[in-house]
Write a protein that holds these residues in place. Structure first.
Motif, short mmCIF file in Angstrom:
data_model
loop_
_atom_site.label_atom_id
_atom_site.label_comp_id
_atom_site.label_asym_id
_atom_site.label_seq_id
_atom_site.Cartn_x
_atom_site.Cartn_y
_atom_site.Cartn_z
N ALA A 89 -11.65 -8.76 -41.98
CA ALA A 89 -12.52 -9.16 -40.87
C ALA A 89 -12.75 -10.66 -40.94
N SER A 90 -12.52 -11.33 -39.84
CA SER A 90 -12.66 -12.78 -39.79
C SER A 90 -13.48 -13.18 -38.58
N THR A 91 -14.26 -14.25 -38.72
CA THR A 91 -14.97 -14.80 -37.57
C THR A 91 -14.08 -15.77 -36.80
N GLY A 92 -12.85 -15.95 -37.25
CA GLY A 92 -11.91 -16.80 -36.53
C GLY A 92 -11.40 -16.12 -35.27
N SER A 93 -10.66 -16.85 -34.49
CA SER A 93 -10.08 -16.35 -33.25
C SER A 93 -8.62 -15.95 -33.49
N VAL A 94 -8.09 -15.14 -32.58
CA VAL A 94 -6.70 -14.72 -32.67
C VAL A 94 -5.92 -15.46 -31.59
N PHE A 95 -5.14 -16.43 -32.04
CA PHE A 95 -4.24 -17.17 -31.15
C PHE A 95 -2.81 -16.83 -31.57
N PRO A 96 -2.17 -15.91 -30.84
CA PRO A 96 -0.86 -15.42 -31.29
C PRO A 96 0.18 -16.52 -31.52
N LEU A 97 0.21 -17.52 -30.64
CA LEU A 97 1.21 -18.57 -30.83
C LEU A 97 0.94 -19.35 -32.11
N ASN A 98 -0.33 -19.63 -32.39
CA ASN A 98 -0.67 -20.39 -33.59
C ASN A 98 -0.36 -19.61 -34.86
N LEU A 99 -0.55 -18.29 -34.79
CA LEU A 99 -0.35 -17.47 -35.98
C LEU A 99 1.12 -17.39 -36.38
N ARG A 100 2.02 -17.83 -35.53
CA ARG A 100 3.43 -17.89 -35.92
C ARG A 100 3.69 -18.99 -36.95
N SER A 101 2.78 -19.93 -37.04
CA SER A 101 2.90 -21.00 -38.04
C SER A 101 2.44 -20.47 -39.39
N SER A 102 3.25 -20.64 -40.42
CA SER A 102 2.90 -20.10 -41.73
C SER A 102 1.64 -20.76 -42.28
N SER A 103 1.47 -22.06 -42.02
CA SER A 103 0.29 -22.75 -42.53
C SER A 103 -0.97 -22.26 -41.81
N TYR A 104 -0.87 -22.05 -40.49
CA TYR A 104 -2.02 -21.55 -39.73
C TYR A 104 -2.35 -20.13 -40.17
N ALA A 105 -1.32 -19.32 -40.36
CA ALA A 105 -1.55 -17.94 -40.80
C ALA A 105 -2.19 -17.91 -42.18
N SER A 106 -1.75 -18.78 -43.06
CA SER A 106 -2.34 -18.85 -44.40
C SER A 106 -3.82 -19.22 -44.32
N ALA A 107 -4.13 -20.20 -43.46
CA ALA A 107 -5.53 -20.59 -43.29
C ALA A 107 -6.34 -19.45 -42.69
N TRP A 108 -5.72 -18.71 -41.79
CA TRP A 108 -6.43 -17.58 -41.16
C TRP A 108 -6.74 -16.52 -42.23
N ILE A 109 -5.79 -16.27 -43.10
CA ILE A 109 -6.03 -15.31 -44.18
C ILE A 109 -7.21 -15.76 -45.05
N HIS A 110 -7.27 -17.05 -45.31
CA HIS A 110 -8.37 -17.56 -46.12
C HIS A 110 -9.70 -17.52 -45.37
N SER A 111 -9.66 -17.35 -44.05
CA SER A 111 -10.89 -17.26 -43.28
C SER A 111 -11.45 -15.84 -43.27
N VAL A 112 -10.70 -14.90 -43.79
CA VAL A 112 -11.17 -13.51 -43.81
C VAL A 112 -12.39 -13.41 -44.72
N LYS A 113 -13.47 -12.89 -44.16
CA LYS A 113 -14.73 -12.82 -44.90
C LYS A 113 -14.92 -11.49 -45.62
N HIS A 114 -14.33 -10.45 -45.05
CA HIS A 114 -14.52 -9.13 -45.62
C HIS A 114 -13.17 -8.44 -45.71
N TRP A 115 -12.91 -7.83 -46.86
CA TRP A 115 -11.64 -7.16 -47.12
C TRP A 115 -11.88 -5.69 -47.46
#
Length: 134
Positions: free
Chosen positions: A98-124
């Motif tokens: 669960a993340s308070t971030g947004s889902v931008f499909p085009l951005n998530l294709r970037s490995s660096s953006y996806a990695s940052a999104w994973i680090h934004s996950v608050k609850h696992w």
């Protein structure tokens, strides 16, 4: 504090289907974007699919597009991942996050953006094993 509990993993043959679920409790589930993130032995974590809070923005990794479907039911505080046409390469531990971030499909294709999104996950969640046998 949101608690997440996955269920539904298991052993399936190539070409089979599984549905994994992630039930949330203890918080406002609907305020979070949700993702299914998998990790196979010796590999980095990968965002398989992500869905924003109301389901109108969805991302799929290229490796699962057309085979997997993510959905959520905010009334039931649950997110699902329907997995069809499973392949041995899908074998991994699947976590919901669960993340308070947004889902931008085009951005998530970037490995660096996806990695940052994973680090934004608050609850696992604790993870559920999916094994596809050939």
């Amino acid at each position: 504090q949101v608690q997440l509990v996955e269920s539904g993993g298991g052993l399936v043959q190539v070409g089979g289907s599984l549905r994994v679920s992630c039930a949330g409790s203890g918080g406002t589930f609907s305020r979070y974007a949700m993702a299914w993130i998998r990790q196979a032995p010796g590999k980095e974590r990968e965002i398989v699919a992500a869905i924003n809070w109301n389901g109108d923005s969805i991302y799929y990794a290229d490796s699962v597009k057309g085979r997997f479907t993510i959905s959520r039911d905010n009334a039931e505080n649950t997110v699902y991942l329907q997995m069809n046409s499973l392949e041995p390469e899908d074998t991994a531990v699947y976590y919901c996050g669960a993340s308070t971030g947004s889902v931008f499909p085009l951005n998530l294709r970037s490995s660096s953006y996806a990695s940052a999104w994973i680090h934004s996950v608050k609850h696992w969640g604790q993870g559920t094993q999916v094994t596809v046998s050939s």
